[in-house]
Design a protein around this motif. Structure first.
Motif, PDB file in Angstrom:
ATOM      1  N   PHE A 104       0.835  -1.202   0.000  1.00 35.77           N
ATOM      2  CA  PHE A 104       0.000   0.000   0.000  1.00 35.77           C
ATOM      3  C   PHE A 104       0.871   1.254   0.000  1.00 35.77           C
ATOM      4  O   PHE A 104       0.611   2.189  -0.776  1.00 35.77           O
ATOM      5  N   THR A 105       1.893   1.291   0.850  1.00 36.22           N
ATOM      6  CA  THR A 105       2.755   2.470   0.913  1.00 36.22           C
ATOM      7  C   THR A 105       3.556   2.654  -0.373  1.00 36.22           C
ATOM      8  O   THR A 105       3.906   3.782  -0.726  1.00 36.22           O
ATOM      9  N   ARG A 106       3.823   1.557  -1.076  1.00 35.92           N
ATOM     10  CA  ARG A 106       4.566   1.629  -2.335  1.00 35.92           C
ATOM     11  C   ARG A 106       3.633   1.791  -3.536  1.00 35.92           C
ATOM     12  O   ARG A 106       4.087   1.781  -4.669  1.00 35.92           O
ATOM     13  N   LYS A 107       2.337   1.903  -3.276  1.00 35.19           N
ATOM     14  CA  LYS A 107       1.320   2.033  -4.327  1.00 35.19           C
ATOM     15  C   LYS A 107       1.349   0.848  -5.294  1.00 35.19           C
ATOM     16  O   LYS A 107       1.219   0.994  -6.509  1.00 35.19           O
ATOM     17  N   GLU A 108       1.516  -0.334  -4.720  1.00 31.81           N
ATOM     18  CA  GLU A 108       1.498  -1.599  -5.464  1.00 31.81           C
ATOM     19  C   GLU A 108       0.218  -2.341  -5.106  1.00 31.81           C
ATOM     20  O   GLU A 108      -0.431  -2.029  -4.097  1.00 31.81           O
ATOM     21  N   PRO A 109      -0.179  -3.326  -5.909  1.00 27.42           N
ATOM     22  CA  PRO A 109      -1.402  -4.085  -5.591  1.00 27.42           C
ATOM     23  C   PRO A 109      -1.313  -4.755  -4.220  1.00 27.42           C
ATOM     24  O   PRO A 109      -0.332  -5.425  -3.923  1.00 27.42           O
ATOM     25  N   LEU A 110      -2.330  -4.537  -3.400  1.00 24.29           N
ATOM     26  CA  LEU A 110      -2.315  -5.148  -2.074  1.00 24.29           C
ATOM     27  C   LEU A 110      -3.353  -6.250  -1.917  1.00 24.29           C
ATOM     28  O   LEU A 110      -3.438  -6.871  -0.858  1.00 24.29           O
ATOM     29  N   ALA A 111      -4.112  -6.548  -2.950  1.00 20.06           N
ATOM     30  CA  ALA A 111      -5.130  -7.598  -2.856  1.00 20.06           C
ATOM     31  C   ALA A 111      -4.544  -8.983  -2.570  1.00 20.06           C
ATOM     32  O   ALA A 111      -5.074  -9.696  -1.708  1.00 20.06           O
ATOM     33  N   PRO A 112      -3.471  -9.410  -3.253  1.00 19.18           N
ATOM     34  CA  PRO A 112      -2.968 -10.772  -2.984  1.00 19.18           C
ATOM     35  C   PRO A 112      -2.609 -11.036  -1.516  1.00 19.18           C
ATOM     36  O   PRO A 112      -3.102 -12.010  -0.936  1.00 19.18           O
ATOM     37  N   PRO A 113      -1.814 -10.170  -0.865  1.00 20.12           N
ATOM     38  CA  PRO A 113      -1.525 -10.468   0.545  1.00 20.12           C
ATOM     39  C   PRO A 113      -2.754 -10.346   1.448  1.00 20.12           C
ATOM     40  O   PRO A 113      -2.869 -11.080   2.440  1.00 20.12           O
ATOM     41  N   LEU A 114      -3.684  -9.467   1.095  1.00 24.64           N
ATOM     42  CA  LEU A 114      -4.907  -9.353   1.909  1.00 24.64           C
ATOM     43  C   LEU A 114      -5.760 -10.616   1.798  1.00 24.64           C
ATOM     44  O   LEU A 114      -6.300 -11.093   2.804  1.00 24.64           O
ATOM     45  N   VAL A 115      -5.880 -11.155   0.600  1.00 22.80           N
ATOM     46  CA  VAL A 115      -6.655 -12.386   0.407  1.00 22.80           C
ATOM     47  C   VAL A 115      -6.003 -13.542   1.180  1.00 22.80           C
ATOM     48  O   VAL A 115      -6.687 -14.309   1.863  1.00 22.80           O
TER      49      VAL A 115
END
Length: 121
Positions: free
Chosen positions: A94-105
């Motif tokens: 999130f802080t790097r403005k990268e996709p965060l869906a995979p680790p959240l899932v």
């Protein structure tokens, strides 16, 4: 429910083992250049190996205690620890403005295993 948990545990364990194994077996430079893991630039080689080790131990913890019925309380504990690790990964992405869906899932699925194997449900 038990079969679904075993399938989920197996898939999560394979995912964590593959991810951790890749990080453990390759240098920081190779992770950044070949695997396009830009986040690795924020960490030292030692920190990356520590993250890899945590993923590998977590993968083992998802399967072995429940399968052997030796200290099965370690399975939900491993799942919670992996969820915390994945929430940290999501924060970093999130802080790097990268996709965060995979680790959240993955974090949510780990919490499902933790609750399912804790005996609370």
């Amino acid at each position: 429910m038990n079969l679904a948990l075993w399938i989920l545990q197996g898939l999560l364990a394979l995912s964590m083992l593959a991810s951790g194994g890749m990080k453990f077996a390759n240098s920081k430079a190779k992770l950044v250049s070949d695997f396009k893991m830009a986040w690795a630039t924020d960490f030292s080689e030692t920190q990356i190996k520590f993250i890899a080790s945590a993923e590998i131990v977590g993968a083992i913890g998802l399967i072995v205690p429940s399968a052997t019925r030796i200290a099965p309380v370690l399975t939900p504990l491993a799942a919670v620890c992996l969820a915390i690790l994945m929430l940290g990964a999501a924060r970093l992405h999130f802080t790097r403005k990268e996709p965060l869906a995979p680790p959240l899932v993955i974090a949510v699925l780990c919490l499902v295993v933790a609750v399912g194997r804790s005996g609370l449900v």
